[in-house]
Enzyme design. Structure first.
Site, PDB file in Angstrom:
ATOM      1  N   GLU A 115       0.820  -1.225   0.000  1.00  0.00           N
ATOM      2  CA  GLU A 115       0.000   0.000   0.000  1.00  0.00           C
ATOM      3  C   GLU A 115       0.848   1.267   0.000  1.00  0.00           C
ATOM      4  OE1 GLU A 115      -3.034  -0.216   3.076  1.00  0.00           O
ATOM      5  OE2 GLU A 115      -4.163  -1.675   1.898  1.00  0.00           O
ATOM      6  N   TYR A 136     -11.825  -3.159   1.111  1.00  0.00           N
ATOM      7  CA  TYR A 136     -12.556  -3.566   2.312  1.00  0.00           C
ATOM      8  C   TYR A 136     -13.924  -2.895   2.273  1.00  0.00           C
ATOM      9  CZ  TYR A 136      -8.072  -5.185   4.205  1.00  0.00           C
ATOM     10  OH  TYR A 136      -6.880  -5.849   4.417  1.00  0.00           O
ATOM     11  N   GLU A 182      -5.601  -8.104  -0.794  1.00  0.00           N
ATOM     12  CA  GLU A 182      -6.322  -7.847   0.463  1.00  0.00           C
ATOM     13  C   GLU A 182      -7.768  -7.557   0.099  1.00  0.00           C
ATOM     14  OE1 GLU A 182      -4.753  -5.163   3.476  1.00  0.00           O
ATOM     15  OE2 GLU A 182      -2.703  -5.596   2.816  1.00  0.00           O
TER      16      GLU A 182
END
Ligand code: AHR
Length: 505
Positions: free
Chosen positions: A173, A244, A292
């Site tokens: 990231e 997410y 992720e």
């Protein structure tokens, strides 16, 4: 009762389902490692201190590869701290999660644990506070068969055969201002390309992942991918995506449509990859590692869990320990449908994370380990999405959402395992009120002889599994499945995830 129609055709494959799509992620964060997979005083602990009951659940979950050791953690990590005699390993503070890292579990212990669950190690290097040289040192330590000081050091630490790690993440990231060593796309792109080229001088067959955006909603999204790939395109094999999702302000309708966002994310990154490929007149193919993804109640973490204080660096604090509801599990099941829908370009993915930290598996120190609701769609998709993902269309009702506009109520993907003669249909019903009858045509299969279905649903969509009630939520057989005369039908309850397995011989 609304009716939806599902069409799929094994003659129109999307792509082979890569086992790496069912990867996970273990970060040195909270109780993911310590008091998670590792608890030497637990009654089930093995000689290395790893919990046998957790290992059994991880095996059942079916994770193919595990990204390690972070995450944000990796950007402050000195890998040398985590090898060598345990009693000599230093304790370090971890700035990312404001904790203390004891280094009790390091590369060797983790690899032994991975071998015991038959899973592949995917290593991330620190390109936040370190650089190319340290990445090369780690690569040499891990993968050089013998001869150099690093290889000898590995052997003296108990492993003469190399780890032979195939897949490497070039940082984590790096677009995020929260990341230690956060850089501009231009600076990171140059560093990633330089590191990738150096690593390939060691072994041209390594599979390298360059950091994409940490969310599609970053202000730099799109341009970040373009610039980073313009520096590194021919030197890497994957660009990462992270996403997410959480229910915000009680808006379950939008939350249930999270996969719409993931679909758009994937399409836009594929478009950007292919744009750079065209500009460079390259024949090389870069794919996506969605390394992720999950439901994460990040707002809760920011408001309640965050640790502060210069004299406060706990070991293995309870962080990011979201309890997942049936609603969350349906969203997770739908995100898996999105990944499979682009199996041609998403060839690796990691559910973030594995144990205790935004995880499908929870543990109590000295006590039990249990399955969260999200365990079920992941484990079943990993077990049953075999062979090829095939083109799947659904005609269904739609509903309105505040975030994504009008979206289909039913979403599905089909996989076909020609060798075994099986078809798996993964399907969600996003309606909060209506059971839908799903009808499907099986005429392209000469002889469907049997089938069964399992559904995850509950009258209380916020039901969770807890330490006190670890089996409150589980999969149930869906006996409404009917197969006759080249056609099938099934009832899908509101807010549900279902897998249908058909056997053609
Ligand atoms: O998975 C938790 C964190 O989410 C990771 O450390 C980071 O990469 C992401 O922001």
């Amino acid at each position: 009762m609304p009716t939806a129609r599902l069409m799929f055709d094994p003659r129109l494959p999307i792509g082979a389902v890569n086992r790496r799509l069912f990867g996970s992620f273990v970060e040195h964060l909270g109780r993911s490692v310590y008091d998670g997979i590792y608890e030497p005083t637990h009654p089930t602990a093995d000689a290395d201190g790893f919990r046998e009951d957790v290992r059994d659940l991880v095996r059942e979950l079916g994770v193919s590869a595990i990204r390690y050791p972070g995450g944000n953690f990796v950007s402050g990590f000195r890998w040398e701290d985590s090898v060598g005699p345990r009693e000599q390993r230093p304790e370090r503070i971890d700035l990312a999660w404001h904790s203390t890292e004891t280094n009790e579990v390091g590369l060797h212990e983790f690899q032994r644990w991975l071998e015991s669950i038959d899973s592949e190690l995917v290593l991330a290097v620190n390109l936040g506070t370190r650089g190319t040289l340290e990445a090369l040192d780690l690569l040499e330590y891990a993968n050089l068969p013998g001869g150099s000081a690093r290889a000898l050091e590995r052997a003296s630490n108990g492993r003469s055969a190399p780890f032979d790690v195939r897949m490497w993440c070039l940082g984590n990231e790096m677009d995020g201002p929260w990341q230690l060593g956060h850089r501009s796309a231009d600076d990171y792109g140059k560093l990633a390309a330089q590191t990738a080229r150096a690593m390939r001088m060691f072994d041209p067959s390594l599979e390298l992942v360059v950091c994409g955006s940490s969310s599609r909603h970053m202000s730099t999204f799109g341009e970040w991918e373009r610039v980073v790939l313009s520096h590194s395109y021919d030197d890497v094999d994957y660009i990462s995506c992270h996403a997410y999702y959480e229910e915000k302000n009680g808006d379950a309708a939008s939350f249930l449509a999270s996969a719409v966002d993931m679909d758009a994310f994937i399409e836009q990154v594929v478009t950007t990859i292919d744009h750079v490929k065209a500009v460079k007149r390259s024949d090389h193919v870069v794919n996506i590692s969605f390394d992720e993804w999950n439901v994460w109640y990040n707002e809760r973490f920011e408001k309640i869990d965050k640790i502060t204080g210069v004299d406060n660096w706990p070991v293995a604090p309870r962080l990011l320990e979201d309890a997942y509801s049936v609603l969350d599990a349906v969203v997770v099941g739908n995100l898996l449908i999105s990944l499979l829908r682009r199996a041609d370009r998403v060839t690796s993915a990691s559910l973030a994370q594995l144990v205790n930290v935004i995880a499908p598996i929870m543990t109590e120190p000295g006590g039990i380990a249990w399955k969260q609701t999200t365990f079920f769609p992941f484990a079943l998709t990993s077990a049953l999405a075999v062979g090829e993902a095939v083109t799947t269309r659904v005609e269904s009702d739609t509903y309105d959402t505040a975030v994504y506009g009008t979206v289909p109520t039913i979403d599905a993907i089909t996989t076909h395992d020609a060798e075994a003669g099986t078809v798996s249909i993964f399907v969600v019903n996003r309606s909060q009120t209506d059971t839908t009858t799903l009808e499907f045509d099986l005429s392209s299969f000469s002889g469907v002889i049997s089938g069964d279905a399992q559904t995850l649903a509950d009258d209380d969509i916020y039901a969770v599994n807890t330490l006190a009630e670890p089996e409150r939520v589980s999969m149930r057989a869906n006996t409404s499945l009917a197969l006759a005369d080249g056609a099938g039908s099934i009832e899908l309850p509101p807010v549900s995830w279902t897998v249908i397995t058909l056997r053609t011989r």
